[in-house]
Design a protein around this motif. Structure first.
Motif, PDB file in Angstrom:
ATOM      1  N   ILE A  12       0.872  -1.265  -0.052  1.00  0.00           N
ATOM      2  CA  ILE A  12      -0.145   0.241  -0.028  1.00  0.00           C
ATOM      3  C   ILE A  12       0.779   1.266  -0.091  1.00  0.00           C
ATOM      4  CG2 ILE A  12      -1.515   1.464   1.407  1.00  0.00           C
ATOM      5  CD1 ILE A  12      -2.925  -1.134   2.249  1.00  0.00           C
ATOM      6  N   ARG A  13       1.737   1.179   0.890  1.00  0.00           N
ATOM      7  CA  ARG A  13       2.662   2.386   0.901  1.00  0.00           C
ATOM      8  C   ARG A  13       3.393   2.542  -0.338  1.00  0.00           C
ATOM      9  NH1 ARG A  13       7.529   3.370   5.650  1.00  0.00           N
ATOM     10  NH2 ARG A  13       8.298   5.503   4.656  1.00  0.00           N
ATOM     11  N   PHE A  14       3.826   1.566  -1.045  1.00  0.00           N
ATOM     12  CA  PHE A  14       4.410   1.560  -2.378  1.00  0.00           C
ATOM     13  C   PHE A  14       3.510   2.192  -3.279  1.00  0.00           C
ATOM     14  CE2 PHE A  14       6.837  -0.526  -5.872  1.00  0.00           C
ATOM     15  CZ  PHE A  14       7.838   0.213  -5.855  1.00  0.00           C
ATOM     16  N   LEU A  15       2.457   1.752  -3.370  1.00  0.00           N
ATOM     17  CA  LEU A  15       1.428   2.333  -4.415  1.00  0.00           C
ATOM     18  C   LEU A  15       1.135   3.600  -4.117  1.00  0.00           C
ATOM     19  CD1 LEU A  15      -1.422  -0.379  -4.442  1.00  0.00           C
ATOM     20  CD2 LEU A  15       0.208   0.436  -6.328  1.00  0.00           C
ATOM     21  N   LEU A  16       1.119   4.153  -2.801  1.00  0.00           N
ATOM     22  CA  LEU A  16       0.902   5.539  -2.455  1.00  0.00           C
ATOM     23  C   LEU A  16       2.104   6.474  -2.823  1.00  0.00           C
ATOM     24  CD1 LEU A  16      -0.895   5.322   1.037  1.00  0.00           C
ATOM     25  CD2 LEU A  16      -1.875   5.899  -1.175  1.00  0.00           C
ATOM     26  N   ASP A  17       3.365   5.960  -2.788  1.00  0.00           N
ATOM     27  CA  ASP A  17       4.297   6.515  -3.461  1.00  0.00           C
ATOM     28  C   ASP A  17       4.398   6.833  -4.877  1.00  0.00           C
ATOM     29  OD1 ASP A  17       5.657   6.549  -0.787  1.00  0.00           O
ATOM     30  OD2 ASP A  17       6.858   4.853  -0.929  1.00  0.00           O
ATOM     31  N   THR A 183       2.524 -13.226  -8.940  1.00  0.00           N
ATOM     32  CA  THR A 183       1.414 -13.319  -9.988  1.00  0.00           C
ATOM     33  C   THR A 183      -0.033 -13.237  -9.327  1.00  0.00           C
ATOM     34  OG1 THR A 183       1.511 -15.677 -10.078  1.00  0.00           O
ATOM     35  CG2 THR A 183       2.750 -14.451 -11.767  1.00  0.00           C
ATOM     36  N   ASN A 184      -0.101 -13.542  -8.023  1.00  0.00           N
ATOM     37  CA  ASN A 184      -1.339 -13.477  -7.482  1.00  0.00           C
ATOM     38  C   ASN A 184      -2.046 -12.329  -7.143  1.00  0.00           C
ATOM     39  OD1 ASN A 184      -1.883 -16.562  -7.239  1.00  0.00           O
ATOM     40  ND2 ASN A 184      -0.524 -16.483  -5.334  1.00  0.00           N
ATOM     41  N   ALA A 185      -0.889 -11.072  -7.320  1.00  0.00           N
ATOM     42  CA  ALA A 185      -1.463  -9.731  -7.054  1.00  0.00           C
ATOM     43  C   ALA A 185      -1.999  -9.052  -8.021  1.00  0.00           C
ATOM     44  CB  ALA A 185       0.048  -9.147  -6.294  1.00  0.00           C
ATOM     45  N   VAL A 186      -1.901  -9.590  -9.257  1.00  0.00           N
ATOM     46  CA  VAL A 186      -2.210  -8.990 -10.384  1.00  0.00           C
ATOM     47  C   VAL A 186      -3.671  -8.299 -10.422  1.00  0.00           C
ATOM     48  CG1 VAL A 186      -2.690  -9.301 -13.058  1.00  0.00           C
ATOM     49  CG2 VAL A 186      -0.811 -10.389 -11.989  1.00  0.00           C
ATOM     50  N   LEU A 187      -4.662  -8.957 -10.004  1.00  0.00           N
ATOM     51  CA  LEU A 187      -6.105  -8.551  -9.984  1.00  0.00           C
ATOM     52  C   LEU A 187      -6.244  -7.484  -8.785  1.00  0.00           C
ATOM     53  CD1 LEU A 187      -8.835  -8.653 -10.983  1.00  0.00           C
ATOM     54  CD2 LEU A 187      -9.466 -10.413  -9.667  1.00  0.00           C
ATOM     55  N   PRO A 188      -5.551  -7.874  -7.549  1.00  0.00           N
ATOM     56  CA  PRO A 188      -5.759  -6.843  -6.622  1.00  0.00           C
ATOM     57  C   PRO A 188      -4.950  -5.473  -6.797  1.00  0.00           C
ATOM     58  CG  PRO A 188      -4.830  -8.872  -5.684  1.00  0.00           C
ATOM     59  CD  PRO A 188      -4.947  -9.001  -6.986  1.00  0.00           C
ATOM     60  N   MET A 189      -3.892  -5.795  -7.749  1.00  0.00           N
ATOM     61  CA  MET A 189      -3.052  -4.222  -8.062  1.00  0.00           C
ATOM     62  C   MET A 189      -3.895  -3.522  -9.046  1.00  0.00           C
ATOM     63  SD  MET A 189      -0.562  -3.905  -6.337  1.00  0.00           S
ATOM     64  CE  MET A 189      -1.510  -4.709  -4.790  1.00  0.00           C
ATOM     65  N   PHE A 190      -4.828  -4.323 -10.019  1.00  0.00           N
ATOM     66  CA  PHE A 190      -5.540  -3.582 -10.891  1.00  0.00           C
ATOM     67  C   PHE A 190      -6.501  -2.831 -10.224  1.00  0.00           C
ATOM     68  CE2 PHE A 190      -3.063  -5.475 -14.204  1.00  0.00           C
ATOM     69  CZ  PHE A 190      -3.107  -4.912 -15.419  1.00  0.00           C
ATOM     70  N   ALA A 191      -7.225  -3.635  -9.342  1.00  0.00           N
ATOM     71  CA  ALA A 191      -8.381  -3.070  -8.643  1.00  0.00           C
ATOM     72  C   ALA A 191      -7.639  -1.765  -7.895  1.00  0.00           C
ATOM     73  CB  ALA A 191      -8.874  -3.989  -7.732  1.00  0.00           C
ATOM     74  N   ALA A 192      -6.758  -1.914  -7.264  1.00  0.00           N
ATOM     75  CA  ALA A 192      -6.085  -0.718  -6.604  1.00  0.00           C
ATOM     76  C   ALA A 192      -5.714   0.332  -7.486  1.00  0.00           C
ATOM     77  CB  ALA A 192      -4.698  -0.878  -5.739  1.00  0.00           C
ATOM     78  N   MET A 193      -5.272   0.226  -8.390  1.00  0.00           N
ATOM     79  CA  MET A 193      -4.914   1.486  -9.221  1.00  0.00           C
ATOM     80  C   MET A 193      -6.304   1.879 -10.155  1.00  0.00           C
ATOM     81  SD  MET A 193      -1.820   0.163 -12.103  1.00  0.00           S
ATOM     82  CE  MET A 193      -2.576  -1.537 -12.582  1.00  0.00           C
ATOM     83  N   ALA A 194      -7.401   1.228 -10.364  1.00  0.00           N
ATOM     84  CA  ALA A 194      -8.503   1.671 -10.549  1.00  0.00           C
ATOM     85  C   ALA A 194      -9.281   2.565  -9.622  1.00  0.00           C
ATOM     86  CB  ALA A 194      -9.583   0.539 -11.121  1.00  0.00           C
ATOM     87  N   PHE A 195      -8.977   2.157  -8.408  1.00  0.00           N
ATOM     88  CA  PHE A 195      -9.751   2.865  -7.309  1.00  0.00           C
ATOM     89  C   PHE A 195      -8.798   4.059  -6.963  1.00  0.00           C
ATOM     90  CE2 PHE A 195      -9.422   3.876  -2.641  1.00  0.00           C
ATOM     91  CZ  PHE A 195     -10.767   4.058  -2.524  1.00  0.00           C
ATOM     92  N   LEU A 196      -7.488   4.194  -6.999  1.00  0.00           N
ATOM     93  CA  LEU A 196      -6.652   5.354  -6.636  1.00  0.00           C
ATOM     94  C   LEU A 196      -7.028   6.369  -7.760  1.00  0.00           C
ATOM     95  CD1 LEU A 196      -3.594   3.814  -5.167  1.00  0.00           C
ATOM     96  CD2 LEU A 196      -5.411   5.031  -4.069  1.00  0.00           C
ATOM     97  N   TYR A 197      -6.807   5.882  -9.264  1.00  0.00           N
ATOM     98  CA  TYR A 197      -7.015   6.771 -10.319  1.00  0.00           C
ATOM     99  C   TYR A 197      -8.416   7.616 -10.112  1.00  0.00           C
ATOM    100  CZ  TYR A 197      -3.030   5.590 -13.043  1.00  0.00           C
ATOM    101  OH  TYR A 197      -1.559   5.550 -13.469  1.00  0.00           O
ATOM    102  N   PHE A 198      -9.572   6.609  -9.993  1.00  0.00           N
ATOM    103  CA  PHE A 198     -10.943   7.231  -9.758  1.00  0.00           C
ATOM    104  C   PHE A 198     -10.912   8.290  -8.714  1.00  0.00           C
ATOM    105  CE2 PHE A 198     -14.832   7.006  -7.543  1.00  0.00           C
ATOM    106  CZ  PHE A 198     -15.676   7.396  -8.370  1.00  0.00           C
TER     107      PHE A 198
END
Length: 217
Positions: A12-17, A183-198
């Motif tokens: 989460i912190r890496f994504l927020l960075d 590879t198990n994080a593909v879907l969660p990361m796409f969901a996180a990106m969609a949420f943050l961009y939104f």
């Protein structure tokens, strides 16, 4: 549970960075492109001899180029003529060049949409051309320009993801690193990106709506 396991505090912190870099690039690009695009649009509206045609040709060329090509140009081609930019500023420069061309057309169209009689009315009261433009023409044009300008800025925020091609450590880049390691994080990361961009784009749209209401009143 594997879906939620991807949302560790480290990830989460890496994504927020990455989101912070996305917002920083977008803010600088918005600021620079609004100023440059405004000047270009004004020059074209005023039909300045020679300059108006030159910037018109350049604008048409840039508008018909892929943004990805402009990113490659600012990062890989400019160093060939002695201009070296960091990944961050190369991204800002590319987005500014592209968005300035888009915004200049929006601004020019908005100014042209104001009835010509408004300029004549302003001049007849003793105002100079510049005073009429600032006090009468631009306020009316801005109300019409605001929705497409905001739409263009929202597109700009999403376009920052294209800078992943030159390894800008923005949101998409960081998400890619996370799901590249698991590879198990593909879907969660796409969901996180969609949420943050939104969240970022929706916040900008809310600000624009409030501004539109104030201008309407």
């Amino acid at each position: 549970m594997q879906f939620f396991d991807a949302f560790s505090w480290i990830n989460i912190r890496f994504l927020l960075d990455g989101l912070l870099v996305t917002v920083q690039v977008a803010l600088f690009s918005i600021l620079f492109s609004f100023v440059i695009g405004g000047l270009i649009g004004l020059v074209r509206f005023m039909k300045v001899p020679v300059a108006s045609k030159l910037v018109g040709i350049l604008t048409d060329i840039i508008r018909n180029l892929p943004l990805l090509l402009i990113i490659f140009f600012t990062y890989f081609a400019l160093p060939q003529i002695g201009i070296r930019l960091s990944i961050f500023w190369a991204s800002v420069a590319a987005l500014t060049i592209f968005e300035s061309a888009m915004l200049s057309e929006i601004i020019r169209a908005g100014l042209n949409a104001v009835p010509k009689g408004q300029m004549e009315a302003g001049r007849s009261t003793g105002l100079t051309y510049s005073q009429t433009l600032v006090s009468i023409i631009f306020p009316q044009a801005f109300k019409q320009m605001l929705p497409p300008i905001v739409s263009q800025f929202i597109a700009l925020i999403k376009d920052t993801s294209l800078a992943v091609i030159i390894s800008l450590p923005e949101l998409t880049h960081n998400a890619k690193i996370i799901y590249g390691q698991d590879t198990n994080a593909v879907l969660p990361m796409f969901a996180a990106m969609a949420f943050l961009y939104f969240i970022v784009c929706y916040a900008l749209s809310l600000v624009s709506k409030r501004l539109e209401l104030r201008l309407a009143n």
